[in-house]
Structures are given as C-alpha cells and as structure tokens.
Motif scaffolding. Structure first.
Motif: not given
Length: 288
Positions: A17-18, A29-30, A35-37
């Motif tokens: 994704i990065e 960053t968003a 997505l990490g959350e």
C-alpha cells in the motif's frame, strides 16, 4: 498460522500500500495508519514502521532516476551551472521542512493518533486539488487543452517546463508546501505538486521535482526517526520493517513510471475525488 506470521503478512500488505500510494496525491500516511487500524497492525506508539518503510518507496525512485541523479551529482561538482542551480533548488525546497519538522515532530506525531485529522486533511486537500485543476490557467496545462486559435495554452501560466527551468523562488514555494504536508493525511506529493503548479511549474515537471525532493526529505525523516526511536524496536518489529520496506520498494518501482505517464495526459481530478470519498468513508467508519 502463528501470530508472528500474521504480523509479517500484515507488514507486507502495508508495504504494498505504501509503494502504491507514496507518489500519488492521496496520502500514503493516511492509508498506512487507517489500514493498519482496520487490520489491527501492532505498530509502535511512535509509528516508526510507517515512517521507515516510506523510504523503500523513495529508494525505488533513486533506482529509476539513477542516471539523472549521477548526472546531477557529477555536474554539480564539476561546476556545471545548470546542475548547480538544480541542486540549489533542491536544497532550498528541502530546508523549510527540515527546520520546521525538527521543531514540531512531537506535535506532528501526536496527530497520527487522531482519525478526524485524516478526515479533514483528505477532504480539504481534495477540494483544493479540484479548485486548482478547475482554474483555467492550470487546466490549460493539460496537453490536449487548446485555446481558440489552436495554440497550446500551457505558456499562459506555466513558466517552468523542465526541472532546469525552476527558479529558486518556485523551489521555495514548493518547500513551504511540503511543510503543510507534515500534517497527516495531507499528502507530501500532493502538497508539493499543487504548490509547484501554483508557483508556475508545469504539472509534469512539478511531479518530477516532487519525486526528487522526496529523496533527501524521506531519507532525513527515516534517519531521524531511527536515531530517536530505533533502540525501542525489538527483533520482530525489525523484521516487520524489513518486509514492509522491500514490498514498498518493488510496488513503487512498478508505479512511478505509470504515474509520470498518467500526469502527462490527465489532470489530478480523479485523485481529488478519491480523497473526498475516502474522507467520507473514514467519517462514517468513526461514527458507525
């Protein structure tokens, strides 16, 4: 499947994704933090993972532009005026974020934990991009846009059509635009590209300059973050960063040339609408 294997899979997903989002104006960053959350990725409190893997994407640009970078370095040290001016402009554009970032890093990192910040920056950034692209002077930077007499109208606004034509004043505008991008969700590439267009740099050239400016900026951010927080990382987190870094590198390697081809033929409006839609989705998710 063990918890650690699942952790590495999540790190790989975030790395992909990065790489796919770093060089388009949608805020990598968003995407990483949201997505990490959503997938419950166990990032450390200082978000070192998210910062460091971004340099994997930048390394892809360094590889792709290696010949131009070598020309720049060689020309600068041999006294070539054109290359020296380009190097000067990169330094000028880099310094505002370097100084302001060092002074405000603690407050910026605190914003990473507030999803409402992403809603605001995604939507406002999208609206600004739509506004810029709708203004006739910038719409005419589209290669297929013609004025009534049949002459391409880019010259009516853009004053820099190549990296070598960028002035120090235009570089400074891009540098301060990059400072705005330190707020999570703003998008570093989006802010620098739009800032460059407002300063009179052609859309494609502003995109290329944004790529070159990302190299010293993200290298400095990576080194600084590892220096401050590297000791707090454990071996498992180190492997997670390594996996995310490698996947970010290869996914960015695939995307960069596609981005350059896209902006030479299209406007940034699709990305603007995507930002607004994503901001709305995040807002609904927060209050669902």
């Amino acid at each position: 499947m063990t918890d650690y294997t699942l952790y590495l899979i999540k790190a790989a997903i975030l790395g992909l994704i990065e790489g796919f989002t770093e060089f388009i104006p949608v805020s990598s960053t968003a995407h990483l933090l949201l997505l990490g959350e959503w997938i419950s990725f166990p990032s450390d409190s200082n978000k070192v993972f998210e910062v460091v893997i971004q340099f994997g994407s930048i390394l892809a640009v360094i590889w792709l532009f290696r010949a131009r970078i070598w020309q720049l370095v060689k020309g600068t040290f041999s006294g070539d005026r054109t290359e020296m001016m380009f190097t000067r402009n990169l330094i000028i554009a880099f310094l505002p974020a370097a100084v302001i970032g060092a002074l405000t890093i603690k407050y910026i990192k605190a914003l990473f934990h507030n999803p409402l910040v992403f809603v605001f920056t995604l939507v406002i950034g999208g609206l600004i991009m739509l506004w810029v692209e709708r203004k006739p002077a910038y719409a005419k930077q589209h290669p297929n846009y013609k004025v009534e007499d049949g002459v391409t109208a880019t010259s009516e606004k853009a004053t820099a059509y190549s990296l070598e034509e960028i002035t120090w004043k235009q570089a400074l505008v891009v540098g301060f635009a990059q400072c705005i991008a330190m707020v999570p969700g703003t998008s570093r590439s989006g802010a620098t590209i739009v800032g460059g267009m407002l300063a009179g740099i052609h859309r494609k050239t502003a995109t290329e300059f944004s790529f070159f400016l990302a190299m010293p900026t993200m290298l400095a951010a990576t080194v600084y973050d590892l220096y401050r927080n590297g000791a707090s990382l454990n071996v498992e987190q180190g492997w997670g960063i390594a996996v995310g870094f490698v996947l970010a590198f290869f996914s960015a390697l695939f995307l960069v040339k596609i981005v350059l081809r896209f902006v030479s033929r299209h406007t940034y409006r699709p990305f603007a609408w995507y930002r607004i839609a994503l901001g709305a989705v995040v807002l609904l998710w927060l209050y669902a």
